[in-house]
Design an enzyme around this catalytic site. Structure first.
Site, PDB file in Angstrom:
ATOM      1  N   GLU A   4      35.653  44.733 -76.732  1.00 37.85           N
ATOM      2  CA  GLU A   4      35.938  44.690 -75.303  1.00 37.85           C
ATOM      3  C   GLU A   4      34.628  44.747 -74.525  1.00 37.85           C
ATOM      4  O   GLU A   4      33.822  45.670 -74.698  1.00 37.85           O
ATOM      5  CB  GLU A   4      36.836  45.837 -74.841  1.00 37.85           C
ATOM      6  CG  GLU A   4      37.184  45.683 -73.352  1.00 37.85           C
ATOM      7  CD  GLU A   4      38.046  46.782 -72.772  1.00 37.85           C
ATOM      8  OE1 GLU A   4      38.516  46.609 -71.625  1.00 37.85           O
ATOM      9  OE2 GLU A   4      38.252  47.817 -73.438  1.00 37.85           O
TER      10      GLU A   4
ATOM     11  N   GLU B 280      29.616  48.696 -72.916  1.00 33.11           N
ATOM     12  CA  GLU B 280      29.548  49.191 -71.539  1.00 33.11           C
ATOM     13  C   GLU B 280      28.128  49.675 -71.265  1.00 33.11           C
ATOM     14  O   GLU B 280      27.427  50.089 -72.182  1.00 33.11           O
ATOM     15  CB  GLU B 280      30.555  50.330 -71.346  1.00 33.11           C
ATOM     16  CG  GLU B 280      30.631  50.921 -69.956  1.00 33.11           C
ATOM     17  CD  GLU B 280      30.904  49.876 -68.897  1.00 33.11           C
ATOM     18  OE1 GLU B 280      29.945  49.587 -68.133  1.00 33.11           O
ATOM     19  OE2 GLU B 280      32.027  49.350 -68.826  1.00 33.11           O
TER      20      GLU B 280
ATOM     21  N   ASP C 199      33.312  42.446 -63.126  1.00 35.30           N
ATOM     22  CA  ASP C 199      32.841  42.461 -61.749  1.00 35.30           C
ATOM     23  C   ASP C 199      32.901  41.036 -61.196  1.00 35.30           C
ATOM     24  O   ASP C 199      32.291  40.119 -61.745  1.00 35.30           O
ATOM     25  CB  ASP C 199      31.401  42.983 -61.694  1.00 35.30           C
ATOM     26  CG  ASP C 199      30.953  43.333 -60.281  1.00 35.30           C
ATOM     27  OD1 ASP C 199      31.368  42.628 -59.334  1.00 35.30           O
ATOM     28  OD2 ASP C 199      30.200  44.310 -60.122  1.00 35.30           O
TER      29      ASP C 199
ATOM     30  N   LYS D 243      30.598  37.905 -53.389  1.00 41.80           N
ATOM     31  CA  LYS D 243      29.737  37.303 -52.367  1.00 41.80           C
ATOM     32  C   LYS D 243      29.048  36.064 -52.956  1.00 41.80           C
ATOM     33  O   LYS D 243      28.569  36.091 -54.083  1.00 41.80           O
ATOM     34  CB  LYS D 243      28.696  38.303 -51.878  1.00 41.80           C
ATOM     35  CG  LYS D 243      29.295  39.474 -51.101  1.00 41.80           C
ATOM     36  CD  LYS D 243      28.220  40.405 -50.593  1.00 41.80           C
ATOM     37  CE  LYS D 243      28.829  41.561 -49.806  1.00 41.80           C
ATOM     38  NZ  LYS D 243      27.808  42.506 -49.307  1.00 41.80           N
TER      39      LYS D 243
ATOM     40  N   THR E 254      45.438  49.610 -66.024  1.00 35.77           N
ATOM     41  CA  THR E 254      44.289  50.441 -65.682  1.00 35.77           C
ATOM     42  C   THR E 254      44.132  50.517 -64.166  1.00 35.77           C
ATOM     43  O   THR E 254      44.817  49.826 -63.406  1.00 35.77           O
ATOM     44  CB  THR E 254      42.997  49.865 -66.274  1.00 35.77           C
ATOM     45  OG1 THR E 254      42.750  48.579 -65.679  1.00 35.77           O
ATOM     46  CG2 THR E 254      43.100  49.716 -67.790  1.00 35.77           C
TER      47      THR E 254
ATOM     48  N   PHE F 245      41.774  49.385 -62.365  1.00 39.86           N
ATOM     49  CA  PHE F 245      41.332  48.115 -61.800  1.00 39.86           C
ATOM     50  C   PHE F 245      42.519  47.205 -61.522  1.00 39.86           C
ATOM     51  O   PHE F 245      42.596  46.554 -60.480  1.00 39.86           O
ATOM     52  CB  PHE F 245      40.353  47.421 -62.757  1.00 39.86           C
ATOM     53  CG  PHE F 245      38.961  47.990 -62.711  1.00 39.86           C
ATOM     54  CD1 PHE F 245      38.101  47.665 -61.676  1.00 39.86           C
ATOM     55  CD2 PHE F 245      38.518  48.851 -63.700  1.00 39.86           C
ATOM     56  CE1 PHE F 245      36.813  48.181 -61.622  1.00 39.86           C
ATOM     57  CE2 PHE F 245      37.238  49.381 -63.654  1.00 39.86           C
ATOM     58  CZ  PHE F 245      36.386  49.042 -62.615  1.00 39.86           C
ATOM     59  N   GLU F 246      43.449  47.149 -62.472  1.00 34.54           N
ATOM     60  CA  GLU F 246      44.615  46.290 -62.279  1.00 34.54           C
ATOM     61  C   GLU F 246      45.500  46.825 -61.159  1.00 34.54           C
ATOM     62  O   GLU F 246      45.987  46.067 -60.314  1.00 34.54           O
ATOM     63  CB  GLU F 246      45.407  46.180 -63.577  1.00 34.54           C
ATOM     64  CG  GLU F 246      46.513  45.147 -63.531  1.00 34.54           C
ATOM     65  CD  GLU F 246      47.038  44.750 -64.892  1.00 34.54           C
ATOM     66  OE1 GLU F 246      47.928  43.890 -64.944  1.00 34.54           O
ATOM     67  OE2 GLU F 246      46.547  45.300 -65.908  1.00 34.54           O
TER      68      GLU F 246
END
Length: 241
Positions: free
Chosen positions: A70, A95, A145, A149, A217, A219-220
């Site tokens: 992952e 990570e 991420d 922008k 999670t 984020f979701e």
């Protein structure tokens, strides 16, 4: 003699911020890192991987089993849950944020997930060359991420050139699973991977079905709460010629 480089050739998909860790997180690094956290030889940056470094999965996990990687594991909720539910498989969380790594180790230890290891490193450098070619059965990229922008989109992980890096790590027939709540990033992912000769779609229609092995999670939930659609993609590594 030329001066040694002090930078990477490509922009990374993260900005590493240091923050104070809790006592529990500090304990994770003191007590749990010797088992869970891989020692990654460095090149230029603190999150780099030396080009000569190679992971030996059989030696690392003490067996030969399918390896699921992952990328951007965050707090580790998805991969700890998967590792706990699938003891027959091995898992690698990649990570760069130390607080997230600490949380992952704490939760993995609590869950008894001994089939999980962590790498504190830039993901593309882990996929290639740190992982041996074809070592991974699956690569997961969930809610990376979005760098939404316009001036920052060059930092997105899934961009031109990335499919070749992911393909190097995947075994023939291996799966690349992705999910995002940002429509334009989902469209970019699909366009980039559709054009990559190393991959073929493993789904029908516009988008893949939600991967059942992905736990919900923060984020979701955040994306859903903001009214954004969650889009999944699944690609299969084409057999090497």
């Amino acid at each position: 003699m030329p001066e040694p480089r002090t930078f990477r050739d490509e922009p990374v998909s993260f900005v590493r911020r240091s923050g104070r860790m809790s006592e529990a997180q500090e304990r994770a690094f003191d007590e749990l890192a010797p088992f869970y956290l891989l020692e990654v030889p460095r090149a230029i940056a603190s999150t780099s991987v030396h080009t000569d470094a190679r992971l030996d999965p059989a030696a690392t996990y003490g067996r030969t089993a399918p390896l699921i990687v992952e990328i951007g594991s965050g707090q580790g909720h998805a991969i700890v849950s998967a590792a706990s539910a699938r003891p027959e498989d091995d898992f690698l969380a990649v990570e760069v944020f130390r607080a997230g790594l600490a949380r992952t180790m704490l939760d993995a230890d609590k869950a008894g997930a001994r089939n999980l290891r962590l790498a504190e490193a830039n993901a593309p450098e882990v996929l290639s060359p740190f992982l041996p070619a074809g070592a991974a059965a699956e690569v997961w990229i969930f809610f990376p991420d979005p760098w939404h922008k316009k001036r920052h989109t060059k930092r997105r992980l899934v961009r031109t050139g990335f499919p070749q890096t992911a393909a190097s790590a995947l075994a023939d027939g291996g799966l690349l699973r992705l999910a995002t709540d940002w429509e334009d990033y989902a469209l970019q992912m699909r366009e980039v991977l559709d054009e990559a000769p190393e991959f073929e779609r493993a789904f029908e229609g516009e988008w893949a079905e939600r991967f059942e092995g992905r736990v919900m999670t923060a984020f979701e939930r955040k994306g859903i709460a903001k009214g954004r659609d969650i889009r999944d993609l699944t690609y299969r590594r084409v057999a090497r010629s």
